[in-house]
Design a protein around this motif. Structure first.
Motif, PDB file in Angstrom:
ATOM      1  N   ALA A 298       0.845  -1.195   0.000  1.00 53.44           N
ATOM      2  CA  ALA A 298       0.000   0.000   0.000  1.00 53.44           C
ATOM      3  C   ALA A 298       0.876   1.238   0.000  1.00 53.44           C
ATOM      4  O   ALA A 298       2.049   1.192   0.365  1.00 53.44           O
ATOM      5  CB  ALA A 298      -0.916   0.009   1.215  1.00 53.44           C
TER       6      ALA A 298
ATOM      7  N   ILE B 133       0.713   5.181   1.454  1.00 52.21           N
ATOM      8  CA  ILE B 133       0.007   6.122   2.312  1.00 52.21           C
ATOM      9  C   ILE B 133       0.558   7.513   2.026  1.00 52.21           C
ATOM     10  O   ILE B 133       1.750   7.751   2.184  1.00 52.21           O
ATOM     11  CB  ILE B 133       0.162   5.765   3.802  1.00 52.21           C
ATOM     12  CG1 ILE B 133      -0.412   4.364   4.067  1.00 52.21           C
ATOM     13  CG2 ILE B 133      -0.546   6.807   4.675  1.00 52.21           C
ATOM     14  CD1 ILE B 133      -0.280   3.893   5.497  1.00 52.21           C
TER      15      ILE B 133
ATOM     16  N   ILE C 128      -2.542  -2.653   7.446  1.00 49.58           N
ATOM     17  CA  ILE C 128      -2.485  -1.350   6.787  1.00 49.58           C
ATOM     18  C   ILE C 128      -3.137  -0.295   7.675  1.00 49.58           C
ATOM     19  O   ILE C 128      -2.608   0.798   7.847  1.00 49.58           O
ATOM     20  CB  ILE C 128      -3.149  -1.396   5.399  1.00 49.58           C
ATOM     21  CG1 ILE C 128      -2.335  -2.311   4.479  1.00 49.58           C
ATOM     22  CG2 ILE C 128      -3.286   0.004   4.806  1.00 49.58           C
ATOM     23  CD1 ILE C 128      -3.011  -2.618   3.167  1.00 49.58           C
ATOM     24  N   LYS C 129      -4.269  -0.627   8.254  1.00 49.58           N
ATOM     25  CA  LYS C 129      -4.958   0.306   9.147  1.00 49.58           C
ATOM     26  C   LYS C 129      -4.092   0.616  10.362  1.00 49.58           C
ATOM     27  O   LYS C 129      -4.031   1.764  10.814  1.00 49.58           O
ATOM     28  CB  LYS C 129      -6.302  -0.276   9.582  1.00 49.58           C
ATOM     29  CG  LYS C 129      -7.099   0.654  10.459  1.00 49.58           C
ATOM     30  CD  LYS C 129      -8.441   0.058  10.827  1.00 49.58           C
ATOM     31  CE  LYS C 129      -9.199   1.008  11.721  1.00 49.58           C
ATOM     32  NZ  LYS C 129     -10.503   0.469  12.112  1.00 49.58           N
TER      33      LYS C 129
ATOM     34  N   ALA D 291      -1.421   3.050   9.279  1.00 46.28           N
ATOM     35  CA  ALA D 291      -2.034   4.365   9.067  1.00 46.28           C
ATOM     36  C   ALA D 291      -2.307   5.054  10.400  1.00 46.28           C
ATOM     37  O   ALA D 291      -2.066   6.261  10.546  1.00 46.28           O
ATOM     38  CB  ALA D 291      -3.312   4.232   8.254  1.00 46.28           C
TER      39      ALA D 291
ATOM     40  N   THR E  78      -4.043  11.713   6.206  1.00 44.42           N
ATOM     41  CA  THR E  78      -3.434  10.694   5.361  1.00 44.42           C
ATOM     42  C   THR E  78      -4.473  10.192   4.366  1.00 44.42           C
ATOM     43  O   THR E  78      -5.681  10.348   4.573  1.00 44.42           O
ATOM     44  CB  THR E  78      -2.912   9.491   6.186  1.00 44.42           C
ATOM     45  OG1 THR E  78      -4.023   8.855   6.829  1.00 44.42           O
ATOM     46  CG2 THR E  78      -1.881   9.912   7.198  1.00 44.42           C
ATOM     47  N   GLU E  79      -3.974   9.602   3.304  1.00 46.95           N
ATOM     48  CA  GLU E  79      -4.842   8.917   2.340  1.00 46.95           C
ATOM     49  C   GLU E  79      -4.132   7.635   1.938  1.00 46.95           C
ATOM     50  O   GLU E  79      -2.945   7.663   1.601  1.00 46.95           O
ATOM     51  CB  GLU E  79      -5.089   9.795   1.113  1.00 46.95           C
ATOM     52  CG  GLU E  79      -6.083   9.185   0.159  1.00 46.95           C
ATOM     53  CD  GLU E  79      -6.520  10.164  -0.921  1.00 46.95           C
ATOM     54  OE1 GLU E  79      -6.768   9.680  -2.042  1.00 46.95           O
ATOM     55  OE2 GLU E  79      -6.596  11.367  -0.654  1.00 46.95           O
ATOM     56  N   THR E  80      -4.850   6.537   2.007  1.00 45.59           N
ATOM     57  CA  THR E  80      -4.249   5.226   1.770  1.00 45.59           C
ATOM     58  C   THR E  80      -4.740   4.637   0.454  1.00 45.59           C
ATOM     59  O   THR E  80      -5.941   4.680   0.158  1.00 45.59           O
ATOM     60  CB  THR E  80      -4.586   4.264   2.928  1.00 45.59           C
ATOM     61  OG1 THR E  80      -4.163   4.856   4.145  1.00 45.59           O
ATOM     62  CG2 THR E  80      -3.924   2.917   2.737  1.00 45.59           C
TER      63      THR E  80
ATOM     64  N   VAL F 236      -4.367   0.981  -1.615  1.00 47.89           N
ATOM     65  CA  VAL F 236      -3.937  -0.408  -1.521  1.00 47.89           C
ATOM     66  C   VAL F 236      -3.756  -0.968  -2.921  1.00 47.89           C
ATOM     67  O   VAL F 236      -4.587  -0.748  -3.816  1.00 47.89           O
ATOM     68  CB  VAL F 236      -4.971  -1.253  -0.747  1.00 47.89           C
ATOM     69  CG1 VAL F 236      -4.536  -2.701  -0.660  1.00 47.89           C
ATOM     70  CG2 VAL F 236      -5.185  -0.671   0.645  1.00 47.89           C
TER      71      VAL F 236
END
Length: 72
Positions: A4, A6, A49-50, A53, A65-67, A69
């Motif tokens: 991913a 971020i 991933i969470k 973040a 932030t912007e993720t 995947v």
């Protein structure tokens, strides 16, 4: 393996260096534009991933932030 990206908005100049110190971050670098840095992460499970973040959002100076995947 799940990958991913971020995107991080932070006026702090050394935010990319701070991101690199997180264990799941494989690379980080400053960027120009809407976001100030990118963190590339590699994890075993999607839920991680969470967690990463959330760690990033707790860093002093991080505004948002912007993720994204990787989709295979």
């Amino acid at each position: 393996m799940v990958k991913a990206i971020i995107l991080v908005k932070s006026p702090k100049k050394l935010i990319a260096v701070k991101l690199r110190k997180l264990t799941k971050v494989s690379n980080s670098f400053p960027t120009s534009g809407q976001f100030d840095a990118v963190a590339i992460i590699d994890v075993q499970e999607l839920i991680e991933i969470k967690e990463v973040a959330n760690q990033i959002q707790k860093i002093s100076g991080v505004e948002r932030t912007e993720t994204m995947v990787e989709v295979q």
